[in-house]
Every structure is written in C-alpha cells, then in structure tokens.
Design a protein around this motif. Structure first.
Motif, mmCIF file in Angstrom:
data_model
loop_
_atom_site.group_PDB
_atom_site.id
_atom_site.type_symbol
_atom_site.label_atom_id
_atom_site.label_comp_id
_atom_site.label_asym_id
_atom_site.label_seq_id
_atom_site.Cartn_x
_atom_site.Cartn_y
_atom_site.Cartn_z
ATOM 1 N N ARG A 286 -2.509 27.799 -51.648
ATOM 2 C CA ARG A 286 -1.621 26.669 -51.396
ATOM 3 C C ARG A 286 -1.902 26.031 -50.042
ATOM 4 N NH1 ARG A 286 2.679 25.295 -54.453
ATOM 5 N NH2 ARG A 286 2.778 27.233 -55.618
ATOM 6 N N LYS A 287 -2.015 26.854 -49.035
ATOM 7 C CA LYS A 287 -2.227 26.359 -47.669
ATOM 8 C C LYS A 287 -3.077 27.345 -46.893
ATOM 9 C CE LYS A 287 1.256 23.334 -45.764
ATOM 10 N NZ LYS A 287 2.534 23.117 -46.413
ATOM 11 N N PHE A 288 -3.818 26.823 -45.945
ATOM 12 C CA PHE A 288 -4.602 27.692 -45.071
ATOM 13 C C PHE A 288 -3.674 28.591 -44.258
ATOM 14 C CE2 PHE A 288 -6.058 28.258 -40.664
ATOM 15 C CZ PHE A 288 -7.154 29.067 -40.894
ATOM 16 N N SER A 289 -4.050 29.847 -44.143
ATOM 17 C CA SER A 289 -3.293 30.756 -43.293
ATOM 18 C C SER A 289 -4.295 31.661 -42.584
ATOM 19 C CB SER A 289 -2.324 31.583 -44.143
ATOM 20 O OG SER A 289 -2.092 32.837 -43.547
ATOM 21 N N ALA A 290 -4.331 31.552 -41.264
ATOM 22 C CA ALA A 290 -5.297 32.340 -40.498
ATOM 23 C C ALA A 290 -5.027 33.832 -40.647
ATOM 24 C CB ALA A 290 -5.252 31.936 -39.030
ATOM 25 N N SER A 291 -3.740 34.216 -40.698
ATOM 26 C CA SER A 291 -3.440 35.646 -40.728
ATOM 27 C C SER A 291 -3.731 36.272 -42.097
ATOM 28 C CB SER A 291 -1.993 35.887 -40.312
ATOM 29 O OG SER A 291 -1.131 35.130 -41.116
ATOM 30 N N ASN A 292 -3.728 35.462 -43.153
ATOM 31 C CA ASN A 292 -4.017 36.021 -44.480
ATOM 32 C C ASN A 292 -5.461 35.822 -44.923
ATOM 33 O OD1 ASN A 292 -1.470 37.062 -45.439
ATOM 34 N ND2 ASN A 292 -0.774 34.946 -45.246
ATOM 35 N N PHE A 293 -6.204 35.082 -44.121
ATOM 36 C CA PHE A 293 -7.529 34.646 -44.543
ATOM 37 C C PHE A 293 -8.439 35.786 -44.993
ATOM 38 C CE2 PHE A 293 -11.785 32.962 -44.143
ATOM 39 C CZ PHE A 293 -11.656 31.649 -44.558
ATOM 40 N N TRP A 294 -8.648 36.750 -44.132
ATOM 41 C CA TRP A 294 -9.614 37.817 -44.458
ATOM 42 C C TRP A 294 -9.055 38.782 -45.498
ATOM 43 C CZ3 TRP A 294 -14.303 36.547 -43.443
ATOM 44 C CH2 TRP A 294 -14.555 35.658 -42.393
ATOM 45 N N ASN A 295 -7.733 38.962 -45.511
ATOM 46 C CA ASN A 295 -7.155 39.804 -46.567
ATOM 47 C C ASN A 295 -7.420 39.182 -47.931
ATOM 48 O OD1 ASN A 295 -6.219 41.735 -44.868
ATOM 49 N ND2 ASN A 295 -4.215 40.760 -44.584
ATOM 50 N N ASP A 296 -7.281 37.863 -48.008
ATOM 51 C CA ASP A 296 -7.587 37.168 -49.257
ATOM 52 C C ASP A 296 -9.062 37.349 -49.619
ATOM 53 O OD1 ASP A 296 -5.092 36.280 -49.797
ATOM 54 O OD2 ASP A 296 -5.449 34.158 -49.358
ATOM 55 N N CYS A 297 -9.915 37.211 -48.631
ATOM 56 C CA CYS A 297 -11.355 37.357 -48.891
ATOM 57 C C CYS A 297 -11.664 38.729 -49.465
ATOM 58 C CB CYS A 297 -12.160 37.140 -47.612
ATOM 59 S SG CYS A 297 -12.143 35.430 -47.080
ATOM 60 N N ARG A 298 -11.000 39.751 -48.926
ATOM 61 C CA ARG A 298 -11.224 41.121 -49.425
ATOM 62 C C ARG A 298 -10.611 41.301 -50.810
ATOM 63 N NH1 ARG A 298 -11.250 42.429 -43.736
ATOM 64 N NH2 ARG A 298 -9.063 41.942 -43.542
ATOM 65 N N LYS A 299 -9.403 40.802 -50.966
ATOM 66 C CA LYS A 299 -8.665 40.994 -52.221
ATOM 67 C C LYS A 299 -9.414 40.381 -53.407
ATOM 68 C CE LYS A 299 -4.186 39.865 -54.243
ATOM 69 N NZ LYS A 299 -2.957 39.098 -54.020
ATOM 70 N N TYR A 300 -9.969 39.193 -53.199
ATOM 71 C CA TYR A 300 -10.581 38.466 -54.319
ATOM 72 C C TYR A 300 -12.113 38.519 -54.319
ATOM 73 C CZ TYR A 300 -5.890 36.406 -54.664
ATOM 74 O OH TYR A 300 -4.542 36.206 -54.791
ATOM 75 N N ASN A 301 -12.675 39.324 -53.445
ATOM 76 C CA ASN A 301 -14.139 39.411 -53.343
ATOM 77 C C ASN A 301 -14.788 38.048 -53.090
ATOM 78 O OD1 ASN A 301 -14.171 42.179 -53.769
ATOM 79 N ND2 ASN A 301 -14.425 41.985 -55.985
ATOM 80 N N ILE A 302 -14.191 37.289 -52.205
ATOM 81 C CA ILE A 302 -14.704 35.943 -51.921
ATOM 82 C C ILE A 302 -16.046 36.011 -51.196
ATOM 83 C CG2 ILE A 302 -14.234 33.954 -50.392
ATOM 84 C CD1 ILE A 302 -11.233 34.432 -51.434
ATOM 85 N N THR A 303 -16.966 35.137 -51.613
ATOM 86 C CA THR A 303 -18.297 35.135 -51.004
ATOM 87 C C THR A 303 -18.623 33.830 -50.284
ATOM 88 O OG1 THR A 303 -19.247 34.389 -53.082
ATOM 89 C CG2 THR A 303 -19.268 36.761 -52.694
ATOM 90 N N VAL A 304 -17.874 32.768 -50.616
ATOM 91 C CA VAL A 304 -18.130 31.467 -49.973
ATOM 92 C C VAL A 304 -16.820 30.931 -49.413
ATOM 93 C CG1 VAL A 304 -18.931 29.093 -50.320
ATOM 94 C CG2 VAL A 304 -20.005 30.960 -51.596
ATOM 95 N N ILE A 305 -16.840 30.517 -48.155
ATOM 96 C CA ILE A 305 -15.641 29.931 -47.559
ATOM 97 C C ILE A 305 -15.948 28.532 -47.042
ATOM 98 C CG2 ILE A 305 -14.567 32.136 -46.968
ATOM 99 C CD1 ILE A 305 -15.566 31.704 -44.087
ATOM 100 N N GLN A 306 -14.893 27.777 -46.839
ATOM 101 C CA GLN A 306 -15.034 26.429 -46.300
ATOM 102 C C GLN A 306 -14.248 26.330 -45.005
ATOM 103 O OE1 GLN A 306 -13.632 24.183 -49.935
ATOM 104 N NE2 GLN A 306 -15.291 22.884 -49.235
ATOM 105 N N TYR A 307 -14.689 25.442 -44.147
ATOM 106 C CA TYR A 307 -13.923 25.202 -42.926
ATOM 107 C C TYR A 307 -14.025 23.731 -42.585
ATOM 108 C CZ TYR A 307 -18.484 25.016 -40.701
ATOM 109 O OH TYR A 307 -19.766 24.661 -40.377
ATOM 110 N N ILE A 308 -13.135 23.329 -41.731
ATOM 111 C CA ILE A 308 -13.118 21.940 -41.284
ATOM 112 C C ILE A 308 -12.352 21.903 -39.989
ATOM 113 C CG2 ILE A 308 -11.020 21.390 -42.596
ATOM 114 C CD1 ILE A 308 -12.229 18.686 -43.184
ATOM 115 N N GLY A 309 -12.679 20.932 -39.148
ATOM 116 C CA GLY A 309 -11.933 20.754 -37.906
ATOM 117 C C GLY A 309 -11.815 22.044 -37.112
ATOM 118 N N GLU A 310 -10.601 22.445 -36.869
ATOM 119 C CA GLU A 310 -10.352 23.561 -35.960
ATOM 120 C C GLU A 310 -10.226 24.927 -36.659
ATOM 121 O OE1 GLU A 310 -9.903 22.977 -32.430
ATOM 122 O OE2 GLU A 310 -10.768 21.066 -33.027
#
Ligand SMILES: *[C@@H]1O[C@H](CO)[C@@H](O)[C@H](O)[C@H]1NC(C)=O
Length: 615
Positions: A286-310
C-alpha cells in the motif's frame, strides 16, 4: 610464425580493448539487449500488440504462476485475468465505457488498481492515473485535464470526492466508488456490480481500433512547482518504458516489490508494466515503509526493488541490524540515489546491482547506468545516441536560458562540462506533451537549437558527461540559485549538511531578501532522533566545507522534510515562507558572522527586512 603472431594478437586484443574500456563487456550486453528491444518494438509496431496482449499471453503461458501478492492475498495470472474481466464487464454495463473513452482512477495501491487498469485496457479505454493525495481544486484541475467521463475512486477516498462532487455533477461526470454500497447521491457503488459480473473473457473486438499511437495513460507530473500537468502516454511510450526491467537484467524468475505509488511512472510503468513484460511476480504494498522494507523482502523472497527520490537514504537511515544482509534482493532500479548513499547502501545491504536511470515521464531522452558506476545516472552508448539524438548545451543560470552564438544557435558544451540536456524531437523520439496544456507543452520545446527549424525537448536538467561516457546529474534548473554573483547548487550544499552528525535530512533552497539581488541560502533540516541542533558545530562544519556565499544563512528545523508523493523534496513553499519567524512555528536559526547559528528573532527579521542589517 604468422600463425603465432596471429595467435598472440588474438590473445592480447581483448586485454587491450579491456584496458581501453573496462566496461566493454557490459557495453556489449547492453548493445545486444538494446538491439533485441529494437527488434521487438519493430514487431510490436507492425502487428500492434499491447501490454494487455502481453499480459493475456502470459496468462496463457503460465496461468498458475503467482502474479500479484498483496498483504495476505495472492492472485495467479489466471485469477488476475478473471478479476479484471469482472471489472471490465461491470464498467461496460454500468458506466457504459467503450473504446476511446477515458476513466480516471483515484485510488491507492491495491489489487483493484491493477484489475481496473487491465479492465479499462480490455475495453479499449485510457486510464488517467490521479495522485490520491490531491484534493479540491488540484483534483478538479487534474480530472478536467484528461476529458474523462468517469471517475473511479477507492473506498477510503469518498470524503475527498464528496468535496468536489457538486462540480463533477455539473460536468455530468459519473462517479463510482469501489465499495459495495454508497448512500451519497451522485456516487454509485461499483464493488457489488463487480462481484455479480461474469469472469468470462471479453471480445478483442471491443478494442479493435487501438493502435501503437493510441493513448494508453495520462500520468501527472509531480508538481513540485505549480499545478500538476497530465503527460500523455501512448502505447509506444508505455512499451519503451516497460523495457527498463529487461535492461536492468530482470529475469523471469524474479519477484519485484512495488511500494511506490501506482499513479506514477516508476511504480506503474517501470514496475507493474515491466513486470508484465517479463511475466514475473509482483509484491504490491500500500505504502512505502522503511521499517518494514527488509522484512517484506525476506517474507516474500523479493529479488528486485525500486527506489526513487529519497527512498534509499530513508533505508540507510533505519537503525542497523544484524540481518541487514539477509535477503535475496539482487537488483535495485530507480532514480535519484546520491553517490554517498549508494556506497553506504551497498556496504550495509550487500551486493545489490543498482541500476540508476534518468528520464522524465514525458521526456524523449533518458539514460541508464547499466554498469553500476557509483554516482552516475547513466552511460552514453553510441546505439542510444543514434536512436535518440541529444546534446548538452551551454546554459546561462542568471538569465535562465541557453547561451546562443552569434548566429543564434545553441552551443554544445565540451566533454566534462555541465550543460542543459536537450533531446531532439523526431519520429523515433517524439514528445507528446501535456493534455490540454498547449502553453506548458510549448514551453518544454526549444527551437532552432543547432539549425533553423529543429526542435528539441528541454529537460530542464543540467548534466555532465565525463570522458569515459558516464552521465552525472548536476542540477535541476531552479535547484540552483545565485547569491553575491555566485551559483549555489542546492544538492551540493545538502550533501555537505548531511555530513553533520545530527542531521538526518537536508532540503536546501534560496530565499529572497528585500534589497538584495538573488537569493540567500536556507536549509530545512530534519534532525536524527534524540539529537539537538548544535549551532556551533553546524557553523564549524559549514565554514570548513563551503565558501561563504554557499553557506545557508538560515536554518529551519522540521519534524519531517516535506516531500511529494514521489519522494521529491518540496522547495517552493518553503522558499515562500522564507525566514520570517511569524510564518512558521518551526525553530529558525540565523548564521551570525564569525559566531555561529543563533535562534532567529522577530527583531532580527525586522532589521533584515528593513535593510538595517545587511547580509
Ligand atoms: C522463500 O524461499 C524459501 C527458500 O527458497 C522457501 O522455503 C519459502 O517458501 C519461500 N517463501 C515464499 C513466500 O515463497
């Protein structure tokens, strides 16, 4: 003997080539990818094939592969197809949408966003992607830019729609809300109709007249200055931007994390459309969250991320953890990472291929830093330059216009020097402009650049290309101000301020001072948690790192640095509020010569305003 010489030459040749250009292999891979994309585009153009067709093709190829994961739900390609059939049928029946119509989407990141867009494509309609943060006048402005007949809004945005409902009613707009029922006169529920609709496929005849030049989307510029503009995205452009994942090296077994808003190019086109092009799995948040970011990456086996701005800085600013490197992310693609953050990010989160890109939603020229050179936004490539000719031209920051020679033509800057990026507008690199905004569209065009009658897209960005062909972002026009006859680059000042130990974020801009030419530097700072602003330490640092004209004369402390929905810093409003203590309740500080930063007072402000205190 000859064989021996030949052998030696062949053996040494790659070494010589490598020494002349250590990136030769990556350049070659890029060239092959670019040629493949070119061939693919050629086919798409001759036998028109839309991203929807591509999606349907993937549904056929791997119906049971996961397509979209959102919170606790998961949809396969086949399920997504069926969901969107239902939405399409509901819209055709109840909103009478048909080929060529436009519907505006006003909702946050959720699966229905994707189903509704697919549904609109199935009906041959154009989607206008409204920023869900806009309200009242701005919302009406964006809505009326795109000539939509229908507004589809998220259940949580009913209040925002009600605010503008009288005006929408007056224009005869039909408004649908993604809830099961709605009592408000003038807003029709849609979710109940979707639930009742059949999930059978829709006839391709419904979209038989859509072609490569047809409008696919309206995407709004973020509007750091003034009202947003609706960039016109046709199918050709949509395809081109969707290939970025292919250039970044995304594979069909990858899982991409989309936390950026779907109403913008990065999330929607590079993220979602790119994922469809590769046929991969999307984890939507739903929304970017810095504190949940890596937990999500681990939980869902994410391999590609996007970033923009800050975003990357936000990630680096989170407290360090032992498991920072424990994840499967291998590619990060986006725009706007600074060199220092880049190095820090890699050190902390491990070996991730950062694919930094440059381009504007509406622009006709872009770059990709496909070799991962820290700090660069792109790399020149001969193939690319032939396909879409561009140039860096000399720019006068004082007059705020390109420098012209005696014949009235622009001047290309030598390698290594900063210039304004302009992209030649032509068949291969068109500029579609902004919907219903001829004035702004014309403003982006620069004419008679190198010869009479040529037209270039004015990117508004000052770049530098070094002798090795790496492209560096220098400044956005407007992000430089002049003080005491000197140019001050806001990003450079911000970089210096970020080195102060208690500064978490810095937003630098120029403010007007009565009776003075130009603008004087001011910085809005967010401090690190539980740290105070130390005026003496800040002064010491500023004095040691910057010439006097570049030092921020005023500092404003904010709880959070104001950013747009796409995480770009807002400067305009801050610049207008200036350094008047009456204009804000944020703590303000003033740099007193040879002393340091002291709290700003109303008396001080008055004497600066009246000119009794000269800066
Ligand atoms: C992530 O990968 C691990 C190991 O490959 C696997 O056991 C696990 O089920 C995967 N998790 C998800 C959510 O797919």
């Amino acid at each position: 003997m000859i064989a021996y010489i030949l052998f030696t030459v062949l053996a040494v040749l790659p070494l010589i080539l490598y020494m002349r250009n250590p990136y030769i292999l990556k350049d070659l891979i890029y060239a092959i990818t670019a040629v493949k994309i070119g061939i693919r585009m050629g086919k798409i153009k001759t036998h028109f094939y839309s991203l929807l067709d591509c999606f349907l093709h993937k549904v056929e190829k791997h119906p049971h592969k996961k397509f979209l994961i959102f919170e606790e739900s998961c949809y396969t390609y086949s399920q997504a197809d069926k969901e969107s059939n239902k939405v399409a049928r509901a819209l055709a029946t109840h909103a009478s949408l048909k080929e060529g119509d436009t519907a505006a989407l006003f909702l946050g990141n959720e699966p229905l966003y994707v189903w509704t867009w697919l549904a609109l494509s199935k009906l041959g309609c154009t989607a206008a992607l409204l920023n869900y943060n806009i309200r009242s006048k701005s919302l009406l402005h964006c809505f009326s830019c795109c000539d939509a007949k229908v507004l589809i809004c998220g259940a949580d945005l009913q209040g925002a729609v009600e605010e503008v409902l009288p005006s929408l009613k007056q224009q005869g707009i039909r408004v649908f809300i993604l809830s099961e029922h709605c009592d408000v006169d003038g807003i029709e529920s849609l979710l109940d109709k979707i639930k009742q609709a059949s999930d059978q496929p829709l006839s391709p005849q419904l979209r038989a007249n859509v072609n490569i030049k047809s409008l696919a989307l309206y995407i709004y510029t973020s509007g750091t200055t003034g009202l947003p503009k609706a960039a016109v995205i046709n199918h050709e452009r949509l395809w081109m931007a969707s290939f970025l994942q292919a250039i970044a090296g995304v594979r069909s077994d990858d899982i991409i994390y989309i936390h950026l808003p779907l109403y913008h190019t990065a999330g929607f086109v590079m993220g979602l459309c790119g994922a469809i092009e590769k046929g991969i799995t999307v984890v939507l948040r739903r929304k970017f969250s810095a504190s949940n970011f890596w937990n999500d990456c681990r939980k869902y086996n994410i391999t590609v991320i996007q970033y923009i701005g800050e975003i990357m800085r936000y990630l680096c600013n989170t407290p360090k953890k032992d498991n920072d490197k424990d994840h499967k992310v291998r590619v990060a693609m986006g725009n706007g990472i600074r060199g220092d953050t880049w190095t820090e990010f890699l050190e902390r989160f491990g070996n991730i291929r950062i694919c930094e890109c440059y381009g504007a939603t509406e622009g006709n020229v872009g770059f990709v830093n496909y070799v991962g050179k820290v700090g660069a936004i792109g790399r020149e490539h001969i193939l690319h330059k032939t396909m879409c000719p561009y140039a860096l031209i000399r720019y006068d920051t004082e007059k705020e216009e390109p420098v012209r020679d005696s014949r009235g033509f622009c001047i290309e800057v030598p390698k290594g020097e900063t210039g304004l990026l302009v992209g030649k507008i032509g068949v291969k690199a068109p500029f579609s402009g902004y919907a219903k905004n001829k004035q702004q569209t014309e403003k982006k065009k620069l004419k008679d650049v190198f010869e009479k009658g040529d037209i270039y897209f004015n990117s508004g960005d000052l770049l530098r290309i070094d002798h090795d062909g790496f492209v560096y972002f220098q400044d956005r026009i407007g992000d430089t101000f002049r003080w005491k006859g000197e140019n001050v680059a806001t990003t450079e000042v911000a970089d210096h301020l970020l080195m102060v130990d208690f500064v978490e974020e810095a937003n630098v801009y120029g403010v007007k001072v009565p009776g003075h030419e130009g603008r004087i530097g001011m910085a809005a700072l967010k401090l690190k948690e539980n740290m105070d602003f130390d005026g003496k330490a800040a002064y010491q640092h500023v004095k040691n790192t910057m010439p006097s004209y570049a030092r921020p004369r005023f500092i404003r402390i904010q709880d959070a640095v104001a950013v747009t929905g796409t995480f770009k810093q807002l400067k305009m409003k801050l610049a207008e509020e200036g350094f008047d203590p009456a204009a804000t309740s944020d703590p303000l500080f003033y740099l007193e010569d040879n002393k340091g930063y002291t709290p700003m007072t109303q008396e001080l402000f008055n004497s600066i305003r009246d000119g009794t205190l000269r800066l």
